[in-house]
Motif scaffolding. Structure first.
Motif, PDB file in Angstrom:
ATOM      1  N   VAL A  87     -28.784 -13.212   6.878  1.00 59.19           N
ATOM      2  CA  VAL A  87     -29.609 -12.955   5.695  1.00 59.19           C
ATOM      3  C   VAL A  87     -30.771 -13.939   5.698  1.00 59.19           C
ATOM      4  CG1 VAL A  87     -29.734 -13.139   3.184  1.00 59.19           C
ATOM      5  CG2 VAL A  87     -27.856 -11.902   4.243  1.00 59.19           C
ATOM      6  N   LEU A  88     -31.971 -13.432   5.462  1.00 61.39           N
ATOM      7  CA  LEU A  88     -33.174 -14.260   5.395  1.00 61.39           C
ATOM      8  C   LEU A  88     -33.547 -14.462   3.932  1.00 61.39           C
ATOM      9  CD1 LEU A  88     -33.959 -14.800   8.322  1.00 61.39           C
ATOM     10  CD2 LEU A  88     -33.348 -12.378   8.120  1.00 61.39           C
ATOM     11  N   ASP A  89     -33.675 -15.710   3.535  1.00 62.65           N
ATOM     12  CA  ASP A  89     -34.143 -16.066   2.200  1.00 62.65           C
ATOM     13  C   ASP A  89     -35.652 -16.302   2.311  1.00 62.65           C
ATOM     14  OD1 ASP A  89     -34.685 -17.081  -0.281  1.00 62.65           O
ATOM     15  OD2 ASP A  89     -33.440 -18.872  -0.083  1.00 62.65           O
ATOM     16  N   VAL A  90     -36.430 -15.293   1.953  1.00 57.20           N
ATOM     17  CA  VAL A  90     -37.885 -15.357   2.097  1.00 57.20           C
ATOM     18  C   VAL A  90     -38.484 -15.685   0.731  1.00 57.20           C
ATOM     19  CG1 VAL A  90     -39.967 -14.125   2.782  1.00 57.20           C
ATOM     20  CG2 VAL A  90     -37.821 -13.705   3.983  1.00 57.20           C
ATOM     21  N   LYS A  91     -39.105 -16.849   0.655  1.00 55.69           N
ATOM     22  CA  LYS A  91     -39.552 -17.363  -0.640  1.00 55.69           C
ATOM     23  C   LYS A  91     -41.020 -17.037  -0.899  1.00 55.69           C
ATOM     24  CE  LYS A  91     -36.064 -20.949  -0.766  1.00 55.69           C
ATOM     25  NZ  LYS A  91     -35.299 -20.207  -1.783  1.00 55.69           N
ATOM     26  N   THR A  92     -41.329 -16.866  -2.175  1.00 48.46           N
ATOM     27  CA  THR A  92     -42.696 -16.627  -2.595  1.00 48.46           C
ATOM     28  C   THR A  92     -42.963 -17.416  -3.868  1.00 48.46           C
ATOM     29  OG1 THR A  92     -44.303 -14.899  -3.188  1.00 48.46           O
ATOM     30  CG2 THR A  92     -42.036 -14.567  -3.908  1.00 48.46           C
ATOM     31  N   GLY A  93     -44.196 -17.802  -4.073  1.00 48.72           N
ATOM     32  CA  GLY A  93     -44.515 -18.629  -5.232  1.00 48.72           C
ATOM     33  C   GLY A  93     -45.160 -19.932  -4.810  1.00 48.72           C
ATOM     34  N   SER A  94     -45.457 -20.794  -5.769  1.00 48.47           N
ATOM     35  CA  SER A  94     -46.292 -21.976  -5.524  1.00 48.47           C
ATOM     36  C   SER A  94     -45.692 -22.972  -4.544  1.00 48.47           C
ATOM     37  CB  SER A  94     -46.590 -22.687  -6.846  1.00 48.47           C
ATOM     38  OG  SER A  94     -45.398 -23.194  -7.443  1.00 48.47           O
ATOM     39  N   GLY A  95     -44.383 -22.988  -4.382  1.00 50.54           N
ATOM     40  CA  GLY A  95     -43.775 -23.954  -3.480  1.00 50.54           C
ATOM     41  C   GLY A  95     -43.377 -23.389  -2.133  1.00 50.54           C
TER      42      GLY A  95
END
Length: 437
Positions: free
Chosen positions: A196-204
């Motif tokens: 599973v890939l935890d793909v992050k989005t947002g300012s950080g």
């Protein structure tokens, strides 16, 4: 096809075929491809996409150019990868929780660079904890404990090590094709059945733009599945830290609070993220009916203490203190200066510049801008407010942990500048935004 012919095709805007990509990856691993040729290849891929079949071929070739682990265990071998963020210590909670549910987790992780932290740096805050070991020892620990978190050896995806170093100095780090191949070559070398890939989005996040993050997630899923691994990706929010702390020893504390007090406020986002990622993995690995059932199983492993017990056995197996689950507060180093930052006016937390928080931790000495930078495990930020929280004048916003007073003052000013208030109510973005399968 020769290296020169492959580069010529890229220059003409033509994607090389699978055989040419395999030969190029083999040359990277064996050293017959020069740094200049590697740089030309990276720049060429930036201008000419390899396409889905080319990404899969390059990933497979980079994986197979080094050691690939094989397993004979009574349960599924699974893992997750995060694209990086601030206060993201979920691996420390997720790996033992999955193991407590019957999965096996050989987690090969990395060190932090820039504003994002690295899992290996967090674990280095635990006295004696070893993350460098050969494949046979990793397999032994995973077989006995159920999980281990280690760094990649020189034998894992050596082509990626060469190409990554060249990308860093040639301005080609952001190529979608090369990001996908770099991430998955190492992860698929672990020999997992599910990922599973935890793909992050947002300012950080590494990719703050949601459209770019979704494109990356889709490419990772497609490439993983094309290489025979059950793969999914979850888009998650990084408009605020995953934990209420950022900094290596402080994030170990956050992870231990999630493992021992999963219902506490400080652990809410971290536990929710752990359950979402773990639930998806248990479902992919056949240990749960679906992701919702898997998330419930992860929650029970946390609530019963089974995950904390497994984490303790992993710490001991990797050289750390045998009594760590019982005495972790005593075993972790602490900064000599702790300064509390308080609100100068009332309001509701409307925005957090999470990248700025990560950069503040780096300037405190808790991260690195170059591979050879030394890290102070004690420094960072803790007890951070969250989006939507109502704050009165004079109430705490965060605690800054520093090596000295001047450093604490500078970091406190950075943290204060990263938090924005509004008089009205705020609805934070959903932590779990989308699942791609």
């Amino acid at each position: 096809m020769s290296v020169r012919a492959t580069l010529s095709r890229l220059r003409r805007g033509e994607a090389p075929g699978a055989e040419a990509l395999a030969a190029f990856a083999e040359g990277l691993a064996e050293g017959t491809v020069s740094d200049a040729q590697a740089g030309a290849f990276a720049m060429g891929v930036c201008h000419t996409s390899l396409g889905s079949s080319g990404r899969a071929a390059l990933t497979r070739a980079m994986r197979d150019g080094g050691e690939v682990l094989h397993w004979d265990l009574p349960g599924p071998v699974v893992d997750k990868h995060s694209t990086g963020g601030v206060g993201d210590c979920v691996s420390l909670v997720l790996a033992p929780a999955l193991a407590a549910c019957g999965a096996y987790v050989p987690m090969i992780s990395g060190r932090g660079l820039g504003h994002t932290g690295g899992t290996l740096d967090k674990l280095a805050a635990i006295p004696g904890f070893r993350t460098e070991m050969q494949a046979d020892e990793l397999q032994s620990i995973v077989g006995r404990v159920g999980c281990a978190i280690v760094g990649a050896t020189a034998d894992i995806a050596p082509a990626d090590r060469r190409l990554y170093a060249v990308r860093d100095v040639t301005g080609t780090v952001e190529s979608l094709d090369l990001i996908v191949a770099s991430i998955l070559a190492k992860k698929l070398a672990e020999g997992p059945e599910a990922l599973v890939l935890d793909v992050k989005t947002g300012s950080g996040a590494f990719m703050a733009d949601e459209t770019a993050a979704r494109a990356l997630a889709a490419a990772l899923v497609e490439t993983g599945q094309a290489n025979g691994v059950m793969t999914s990706a979850i888009l998650t929010d990084m408009s605020q830290p995953a934990a209420t702390s950022a900094g290596n020893a402080l994030e170990v504390i956050a992870a231990m609070e999630a493992l021992t007090e999963p219902d506490g406020r400080a652990a809410l986002r971290l536990v929710a993220l752990t359950k979402a990622l773990g639930g998806e993995l248990l479902a992919l690995g056949g240990l749960a009916v679906d992701a919702e059932d898997g998330a419930e199983r992860i929650g029970r492993a946390l609530g019963s203490g089974a995950a904390a017990e497994t984490f303790g056995r992993m710490v001991q197996a990797q050289g750390g203190p045998g009594d760590f689950p019982d005495r972790w507060r005593d075993r972790l180093p602490a900064a000599p200066v702790v300064a509390e930052l308080r609100a100068d006016r009332p309001g509701v937390v409307a925005r957090i510049d999470t990248r700025a928080l990560g950069e503040a931790v780096v300037e405190l000495g808790g991260g690195r801008l170059r591979e050879d930078d030394r890290i102070d495990p004690t420094v960072g930020i803790s007890h951070l407010v969250s989006l939507g929280m109502v704050v009165g004048e004079g109430q705490p916003l965060a605690r800054v942990h520093a090596a000295d007073g001047p450093s604490a003052e500078r970091a406190a000013a950075q943290v204060a500048g990263a938090i924005r208030f509004t008089p009205g109510p705020v609805t934070p973005p959903a932590l779990i935004q989308e699942t791609l399968r």
